[in-house]
Design a protein around this motif. Sequence first.
Motif, PDB file in Angstrom:
ATOM      1  N   LYS A   7      -5.258  23.547  32.762  1.00 23.84           N
ATOM      2  CA  LYS A   7      -4.655  22.284  33.187  1.00 23.84           C
ATOM      3  C   LYS A   7      -4.123  22.421  34.613  1.00 23.84           C
ATOM      4  CE  LYS A   7      -0.868  19.552  33.769  1.00 23.84           C
ATOM      5  NZ  LYS A   7       0.445  19.795  34.367  1.00 23.84           N
ATOM      6  N   GLY A 151       4.723  13.372  32.767  1.00 24.35           N
ATOM      7  CA  GLY A 151       4.563  14.822  32.669  1.00 24.35           C
ATOM      8  C   GLY A 151       3.711  15.290  31.502  1.00 24.35           C
ATOM      9  N   ASP A 154       0.393  18.127  30.368  1.00 25.93           N
ATOM     10  CA  ASP A 154       0.588  19.407  29.665  1.00 25.93           C
ATOM     11  C   ASP A 154       0.254  19.242  28.185  1.00 25.93           C
ATOM     12  OD1 ASP A 154       1.701  20.518  31.947  1.00 25.93           O
ATOM     13  OD2 ASP A 154       3.778  20.229  31.301  1.00 25.93           O
TER      14      ASP A 154
END
Length: 413
Positions: A7, A151, A154
């Motif tokens: 990632k 965010g 992830d």
Amino acid sequence: MGLIVQKFGGTSVADATKIHRAARRAIKAKLDGHRVVMVVSAMGKTTDKLVALANEVADNPPKREWDMLLTTGEQVSIALMAMAIHSAGHEAISLTAAQLGLMTDSVHAKARIQRIERERLERELELGKIVIVAGFQGIDKTGEITTLGRGASDTTAAALASVLNADTCEIYTDVDGVYTADPRLVPDARKINRISYDEMLEMASSGAGVMHSRAIEFGMRFGVPIHVRSSLTDVEGTMIMAETEGMEAIAIRAVTLRQDLAVIFVTGIPNKRGMTSKLFAEIGARNIVVDDIVQNLYESGQRANVGFVIESADAPIAREVAERLARENDFGGVEIYDGVSKVSAIGVGMRSHSGVAAKMFETLTEAGIDIHTISTSEIVIGCVLPRNDGPRALAALHAAFDLATPPEAGRTQ
Ligand code: ASP
Ligand code: MG
């Protein structure tokens, strides 16, 4: 030959050069004989800019359109990444959540992953391609586009690693791992080599902005190790993994600081059944998350004082609720200390080391810092204190627990 999920966060794909650098990493893993799935975030500050734009156009943008807008950032970066890999002479394909079948519930802006179809992913991997997946986005059962929360690329990566039973999930970022404390506040903070899922979850929820909590939960549930590392170097980063025996050798793995908190004390609550639960039910109904509740009884148990910690942003609403209940139910009063922070010491070693709490209080007392409330769980001790003292408290605890010395160097506390 294994399967690796890599990632790349926004800073690691911020421009063409960085996209090529990320592409080379994936190609190298491919040439080493692995099957490779990449997850990418939007370039640089793209998502922030889209958020600002939405707020310029409307006061309270519809959440459906919010998700429609924000997911465009990732669509740009997956396409560019695929082009970069092609230009280097390798096969790649970009896929949106809808194309691969990453299904979520319908809660726009904070959807949760429900299911991931493996068929398309496996077919493309079978053809020898590097598969590039748009992070942060999903699709609900009616075909609407959703996002998983800021965010959350992830989480996309960890979820894919889980369903594909990947050997590892690598999170490439602009720092070289997870630190014993925020290095901007504690200059001698040290990179942690290995940390357990539980510790990392506690760090994420107590102020360390390194990783999206749900990503850690996926890793833990499916036993996929997560390697947080720099996209600029080949240096090993931090491995987030199942707890091993050796991990308990030291008491504290890291200290964290959350600065955006407020404490509310409600005093003189008549100790009748249901009073406290009424208070928390009303606060919960406003979607306010409450932490660290303390209660004590006095007047031979006739009355109670209750204190709890919330985010500063929620203080005005919590005050309104508490003051109204106080008027209606004959409470003594409501006091709010906005402007507090919380330092936490985290470590699985706390289970087998004694004296950790004592050392924490001693250290703060010696530094002349007042403690408002204390909370403890099996692997965390947290102290709420005046916000201005937060950074000093963090540094003092980091020193007291000797966190700048690597465990490999024989640190035992
Ligand atoms: N681009 C999204 C965000 O900025 C997702 C992510 O970066 O993980 O929140
Ligand atoms: Mg991130």
